[in-house]
Scaffold this motif. Sequence first.
Motif, PDB file in Angstrom:
ATOM      1  N   THR A  33       0.854  -1.187   0.000  1.00 55.17           N
ATOM      2  CA  THR A  33       0.000   0.000   0.000  1.00 55.17           C
ATOM      3  C   THR A  33       0.887   1.233   0.000  1.00 55.17           C
ATOM      4  OG1 THR A  33      -0.066   0.162   2.388  1.00 55.17           O
ATOM      5  CG2 THR A  33      -1.754  -1.233   1.351  1.00 55.17           C
ATOM      6  N   PRO A  34       0.349   2.381  -0.430  1.00 62.43           N
ATOM      7  CA  PRO A  34       1.163   3.598  -0.428  1.00 62.43           C
ATOM      8  C   PRO A  34       1.745   3.914   0.951  1.00 62.43           C
ATOM      9  CG  PRO A  34      -0.867   3.957  -1.651  1.00 62.43           C
ATOM     10  CD  PRO A  34      -0.975   2.604  -1.013  1.00 62.43           C
ATOM     11  N   LEU A  35       0.941   3.757   1.991  1.00 59.94           N
ATOM     12  CA  LEU A  35       1.406   4.106   3.333  1.00 59.94           C
ATOM     13  C   LEU A  35       2.583   3.238   3.764  1.00 59.94           C
ATOM     14  CD1 LEU A  35       0.845   6.059   5.607  1.00 59.94           C
ATOM     15  CD2 LEU A  35      -0.753   4.410   6.566  1.00 59.94           C
ATOM     16  N   ALA A  36       2.540   1.950   3.463  1.00 60.32           N
ATOM     17  CA  ALA A  36       3.640   1.052   3.832  1.00 60.32           C
ATOM     18  C   ALA A  36       4.928   1.442   3.112  1.00 60.32           C
ATOM     19  CB  ALA A  36       3.267  -0.392   3.509  1.00 60.32           C
ATOM     20  N   ILE A  77       5.696   4.453   1.893  1.00 63.36           N
ATOM     21  CA  ILE A  77       6.153   5.730   2.445  1.00 63.36           C
ATOM     22  C   ILE A  77       6.871   5.504   3.771  1.00 63.36           C
ATOM     23  CG2 ILE A  77       5.372   7.932   3.430  1.00 63.36           C
ATOM     24  CD1 ILE A  77       3.058   7.806   1.329  1.00 63.36           C
ATOM     25  N   ARG A  78       6.279   4.682   4.624  1.00 61.23           N
ATOM     26  CA  ARG A  78       6.885   4.433   5.940  1.00 61.23           C
ATOM     27  C   ARG A  78       8.244   3.749   5.801  1.00 61.23           C
ATOM     28  NH1 ARG A  78       5.460   4.420  11.247  1.00 61.23           N
ATOM     29  NH2 ARG A  78       6.670   3.014  12.565  1.00 61.23           N
ATOM     30  N   ASN A  79       8.329   2.702   4.981  1.00 60.90           N
ATOM     31  CA  ASN A  79       9.595   1.980   4.817  1.00 60.90           C
ATOM     32  C   ASN A  79      10.698   2.886   4.294  1.00 60.90           C
ATOM     33  OD1 ASN A  79       8.460  -0.405   5.706  1.00 60.90           O
ATOM     34  ND2 ASN A  79       8.067  -1.204   3.663  1.00 60.90           N
ATOM     35  N   GLU A  80      10.379   3.671   3.276  1.00 65.45           N
ATOM     36  CA  GLU A  80      11.412   4.517   2.679  1.00 65.45           C
ATOM     37  C   GLU A  80      11.796   5.666   3.602  1.00 65.45           C
ATOM     38  OE1 GLU A  80      10.016   5.377  -1.283  1.00 65.45           O
ATOM     39  OE2 GLU A  80      10.712   3.418  -1.992  1.00 65.45           O
ATOM     40  N   THR A  81      10.840   6.193   4.351  1.00 70.92           N
ATOM     41  CA  THR A  81      11.145   7.254   5.309  1.00 70.92           C
ATOM     42  C   THR A  81      12.003   6.721   6.451  1.00 70.92           C
ATOM     43  OG1 THR A  81       9.047   8.313   4.753  1.00 70.92           O
ATOM     44  CG2 THR A  81      10.137   9.071   6.743  1.00 70.92           C
ATOM     45  N   GLU A  82      11.697   5.516   6.934  1.00 71.52           N
ATOM     46  CA  GLU A  82      12.519   4.902   7.984  1.00 71.52           C
ATOM     47  C   GLU A  82      13.946   4.655   7.496  1.00 71.52           C
ATOM     48  OE1 GLU A  82      10.349   1.404   9.173  1.00 71.52           O
ATOM     49  OE2 GLU A  82       9.140   2.527  10.624  1.00 71.52           O
TER      50      GLU A  82
END
Length: 196
Positions: free
Chosen positions: A1-4, A6-11
């Motif tokens: 999903t987009p949120l997953a 975004i979270r992975n790449e931001t982390e």
Amino acid sequence: TPLAIIRNETEALAAGVIPLAELPDVTTSIIEETDRLGHLIDETLLYSKLAGGRMPLKKTDVALDELVLATVERLRGTFMQAGLTLATDLKSTRQSLDPRMFERVLINFLMNARFASPVGGTVTVRLTHDELTVEDEGAGVRAEDRATIWDVYVKQEGSAGHGLGLAISRMILDSHQFTYGVRDRSGGGAVFYVRF
């Protein structure tokens, strides 16, 4: 999903494990996924408003052929980039409808046809006095799926969407009291239609 994503790449950015050379690709990906998430939220809100009857139609007498042609022309470049031809066969027709809402249905039909069509294929929009069709040269829609594709979160195999587009289209078309559906295209593919 987009949120997953975004979270992975931001982390990964926060942890400092992204090489400097990959930084532009990662930030571009985050921006693209944020846009996808925004689109999903907008579609969900629109669906909720339509389902709750909180979005009344603003009907007016419309030169439907002009509306269809303007919409097609706005999307023509997108189809060309995908290696597709976008053709029209439009008769001069007037209808009483909400132009903004009806355009949304047409865009949904067109984008579904774009993703269903093979490279080098043609998507054709036809308009007569009593029917609008969007025809593609893809795999078509199986007979057993033709009723359920209009339900929320139901997606065709290979679809790039979230399963909201046809559900929203159904509510808009029901509100107009238009008949709609999908049938086989002669020679293969699908024909999505609206009858006035």
